[in-house]
Design a protein around this motif. Structure first.
Motif, PDB file in Angstrom:
ATOM      1  N   ARG A 193      -3.826   9.310  11.000  1.00 37.94           N
ATOM      2  CA  ARG A 193      -2.333   9.151  10.397  1.00 37.94           C
ATOM      3  C   ARG A 193      -2.472   8.690   8.887  1.00 37.94           C
ATOM      4  NH1 ARG A 193       1.706   8.594  13.972  1.00 37.94           N
ATOM      5  NH2 ARG A 193       2.665   6.638  12.853  1.00 37.94           N
ATOM      6  N   ALA A 194      -3.663   7.742   8.524  1.00 32.88           N
ATOM      7  CA  ALA A 194      -3.662   7.433   7.398  1.00 32.88           C
ATOM      8  C   ALA A 194      -4.286   8.580   6.380  1.00 32.88           C
ATOM      9  CB  ALA A 194      -4.833   6.382   7.278  1.00 32.88           C
ATOM     10  N   ILE A 195      -4.786   9.653   6.673  1.00 32.98           N
ATOM     11  CA  ILE A 195      -5.064  10.692   6.043  1.00 32.98           C
ATOM     12  C   ILE A 195      -3.886  11.737   5.664  1.00 32.98           C
ATOM     13  CG2 ILE A 195      -6.398  12.977   5.669  1.00 32.98           C
ATOM     14  CD1 ILE A 195      -8.426  11.349   7.512  1.00 32.98           C
ATOM     15  N   SER A 196      -3.247  11.827   6.634  1.00 35.06           N
ATOM     16  CA  SER A 196      -1.985  12.643   6.462  1.00 35.06           C
ATOM     17  C   SER A 196      -0.775  11.852   6.051  1.00 35.06           C
ATOM     18  CB  SER A 196      -1.545  13.344   7.980  1.00 35.06           C
ATOM     19  OG  SER A 196      -1.207  12.238   8.802  1.00 35.06           O
ATOM     20  N   GLY A 197      -0.926  10.680   5.555  1.00 34.79           N
ATOM     21  CA  GLY A 197       0.237  10.015   4.883  1.00 34.79           C
ATOM     22  C   GLY A 197       1.212   9.174   5.875  1.00 34.79           C
ATOM     23  N   LEU A 198       0.726   9.347   7.191  1.00 35.66           N
ATOM     24  CA  LEU A 198       1.945   8.572   8.139  1.00 35.66           C
ATOM     25  C   LEU A 198       1.520   7.236   8.035  1.00 35.66           C
ATOM     26  CD1 LEU A 198       1.767  11.394  10.864  1.00 35.66           C
ATOM     27  CD2 LEU A 198       3.327  10.896   9.110  1.00 35.66           C
ATOM     28  N   LEU A 199       0.601   6.708   7.665  1.00 34.84           N
ATOM     29  CA  LEU A 199       0.104   5.165   7.689  1.00 34.84           C
ATOM     30  C   LEU A 199      -0.210   5.025   6.254  1.00 34.84           C
ATOM     31  CD1 LEU A 199      -1.488   4.463  10.977  1.00 34.84           C
ATOM     32  CD2 LEU A 199       0.600   3.585  10.140  1.00 34.84           C
ATOM     33  N   ARG A 200      -0.054   3.563   5.511  1.00 31.56           N
ATOM     34  CA  ARG A 200      -0.625   3.592   4.189  1.00 31.56           C
ATOM     35  C   ARG A 200      -1.692   2.569   4.467  1.00 31.56           C
ATOM     36  NH1 ARG A 200       1.735   3.541  -0.864  1.00 31.56           N
ATOM     37  NH2 ARG A 200       3.628   4.434  -0.066  1.00 31.56           N
ATOM     38  N   PRO A 201      -2.670   2.841   3.841  1.00 31.51           N
ATOM     39  CA  PRO A 201      -4.149   1.987   3.730  1.00 31.51           C
ATOM     40  C   PRO A 201      -3.666   0.549   3.094  1.00 31.51           C
ATOM     41  CG  PRO A 201      -4.260   4.231   2.805  1.00 31.51           C
ATOM     42  CD  PRO A 201      -3.190   3.951   3.005  1.00 31.51           C
ATOM     43  N   THR A 202      -4.262  -0.336   3.538  1.00 29.07           N
ATOM     44  CA  THR A 202      -4.011  -1.715   3.199  1.00 29.07           C
ATOM     45  C   THR A 202      -5.434  -1.952   1.928  1.00 29.07           C
ATOM     46  OG1 THR A 202      -5.430  -2.698   4.849  1.00 29.07           O
ATOM     47  CG2 THR A 202      -3.045  -2.691   5.031  1.00 29.07           C
ATOM     48  N   ARG A 203      -6.291  -1.148   2.292  1.00 28.94           N
ATOM     49  CA  ARG A 203      -7.480  -1.365   1.229  1.00 28.94           C
ATOM     50  C   ARG A 203      -8.294  -0.090   1.299  1.00 28.94           C
ATOM     51  NH1 ARG A 203     -11.074  -6.291   2.258  1.00 28.94           N
ATOM     52  NH2 ARG A 203     -12.689  -5.046   2.543  1.00 28.94           N
ATOM     53  N   GLY A 204      -9.002   0.409   0.307  1.00 27.80           N
ATOM     54  CA  GLY A 204     -10.064   1.475   0.604  1.00 27.80           C
ATOM     55  C   GLY A 204      -9.415   2.704  -0.129  1.00 27.80           C
ATOM     56  N   ASP A 205     -10.100   3.776  -0.096  1.00 24.85           N
ATOM     57  CA  ASP A 205      -9.668   5.018  -0.746  1.00 24.85           C
ATOM     58  C   ASP A 205      -9.826   6.147   0.343  1.00 24.85           C
ATOM     59  OD1 ASP A 205      -9.299   4.111  -3.449  1.00 24.85           O
ATOM     60  OD2 ASP A 205     -11.812   3.688  -3.560  1.00 24.85           O
ATOM     61  N   HIS A 258      -9.116   0.546   5.221  1.00 31.77           N
ATOM     62  CA  HIS A 258      -8.617  -0.509   5.899  1.00 31.77           C
ATOM     63  C   HIS A 258      -7.213  -0.084   5.994  1.00 31.77           C
ATOM     64  CE1 HIS A 258     -11.754  -3.882   5.684  1.00 31.77           C
ATOM     65  NE2 HIS A 258     -12.133  -2.998   4.599  1.00 31.77           N
ATOM     66  N   VAL A 259      -6.632  -0.238   7.582  1.00 30.23           N
ATOM     67  CA  VAL A 259      -5.446  -0.178   7.959  1.00 30.23           C
ATOM     68  C   VAL A 259      -4.841  -0.852   8.870  1.00 30.23           C
ATOM     69  CG1 VAL A 259      -3.721   1.796   8.800  1.00 30.23           C
ATOM     70  CG2 VAL A 259      -5.667   2.734   7.451  1.00 30.23           C
ATOM     71  N   SER A 260      -3.684  -1.350   8.859  1.00 30.76           N
ATOM     72  CA  SER A 260      -2.973  -2.481   9.791  1.00 30.76           C
ATOM     73  C   SER A 260      -1.689  -1.904  10.249  1.00 30.76           C
ATOM     74  CB  SER A 260      -2.870  -3.699   8.995  1.00 30.76           C
ATOM     75  OG  SER A 260      -4.061  -4.377   8.503  1.00 30.76           O
ATOM     76  N   TYR A 261      -1.392  -2.399  11.339  1.00 31.84           N
ATOM     77  CA  TYR A 261      -0.007  -2.219  12.090  1.00 31.84           C
ATOM     78  C   TYR A 261       0.589  -3.699  11.971  1.00 31.84           C
ATOM     79  CZ  TYR A 261      -1.419   2.234  13.732  1.00 31.84           C
ATOM     80  OH  TYR A 261      -1.788   3.582  14.089  1.00 31.84           O
ATOM     81  N   GLY A 262       1.632  -3.822  10.832  1.00 24.73           N
ATOM     82  CA  GLY A 262       1.739  -5.091  10.633  1.00 24.73           C
ATOM     83  C   GLY A 262       0.826  -6.158  10.332  1.00 24.73           C
ATOM     84  N   LYS A 263       0.813  -7.216  11.117  1.00 29.22           N
ATOM     85  CA  LYS A 263      -0.481  -8.156  10.856  1.00 29.22           C
ATOM     86  C   LYS A 263      -1.738  -8.049  11.792  1.00 29.22           C
ATOM     87  CE  LYS A 263       2.672 -12.092   9.662  1.00 29.22           C
ATOM     88  NZ  LYS A 263       2.938 -13.370  10.004  1.00 29.22           N
ATOM     89  N   THR A 264      -1.432  -6.691  12.384  1.00 28.62           N
ATOM     90  CA  THR A 264      -2.807  -6.291  13.263  1.00 28.62           C
ATOM     91  C   THR A 264      -3.561  -5.324  12.412  1.00 28.62           C
ATOM     92  OG1 THR A 264      -1.494  -6.886  15.227  1.00 28.62           O
ATOM     93  CG2 THR A 264      -3.341  -5.458  15.481  1.00 28.62           C
TER      94      THR A 264
END
Length: 237
Positions: A48-60, A11-17
């Motif tokens: 972007r989540a895989i490369s570390g540019l976004l932080r997951p909110t949940r999951g692995d 799971h990934v979010s941009y702010g509250k979205t």
């Protein structure tokens, strides 16, 4: 083949979205895997989540057996993952050579950096011809070669490619995908986001179909090409 990359309930979010809603997928060592779907479906967010540019909110996110979800991007590069971003993002006021050396920023030995530049020049002779030229003066296709070459400078085991044919002529796009095949044949695993479905499936062995932040189908590439109903349902044609 063993799994090189695993995403579990990501799971990934941009702010509250919310952008990704429980994405799970695998990439085996030596594969080319394509992520396809309409604009805004979550494909680039996944990279972007895989490369570390976004932080997951949940999951692995697990790379070669090691959890990397939320890890800093430069540490992920050091583990063997590199990304060539959408729209290339080369440094226009720097030369081709300078752009390439920035891709090896974790390597401190100039001799080793120049050796890696030589490998990139061997794969992309046009970049060697223009090694002193400012990146901003290159054609779109040459900039794409430069962006891919810059990513290869860290000698990744997994290369993330985001829309490599964006804005290119059909002929240049074909050339770029030939480079993808060659890179893969030299042992680099590739995870590819590409809006042109037929280009993507021409180089991939498998594909995941995304819709509104979810994986809705996973097929071998040949099977997807033979299922126009599925492509039409999720891609609009």
């Amino acid at each position: 083949m063993s799994n090189l990359l695993e995403l579990n309930d990501l799971h990934v979010s941009y702010g509250k979205t919310a952008a990704l809603h429980g994405v799970s997928m695998t990439v085996r060592a030596g594969e080319v895997v394509a992520l396809i779907g309409a604009n805004g479906a979550g494909k680039s967010t996944t990279l972007r989540a895989i490369s570390g540019l976004l932080r997951p909110t949940r999951g692995d996110i697990v790379f070669d057996g090691r959890p990397i979800g939320g890890m800093e991007a430069h540490r992920i590069v050091g583990l063997g993952i590199a990304q060539s971003p959408e729209e290339r993002h080369v440094w226009p006021a720097m030369s081709v050579y300078e752009n390439l050396t920035l891709g090896a920023y974790l390597c401190r030995q100039k001799a080793e950096v120049d050796k890696r530049v030589g490998v990139v020049y061997h794969r992309f002779p046009r970049l060697k011809e223009r090694h002193r030229q400012l990146a901003g003066t290159l054609s779109g296709g040459e900039q794409q070669m430069l962006a891919i070459g810059r990513a290869l400078m860290s000698e990744p085991r997994l290369l993330l490619l985001d829309e490599p044919s964006l804005g290119l002529s059909p002929r240049m796009a074909e050339e770029v995908f030939e480079f993808v095949r060659e890179i893969n044949q030299h042992g680099v695993t590739v995870l590819l986001v590409e809006q042109n479905v037929h280009n993507a499936l021409s180089v991939a062995s498998r594909a995941y179909v995304f819709e509104t932040g979810r994986v809705v189908a996973e097929r071998d590439a040949a099977g997807l090409l033979e299922d126009p109903g599925l492509l039409s349902a999720y891609l609009g044609g």
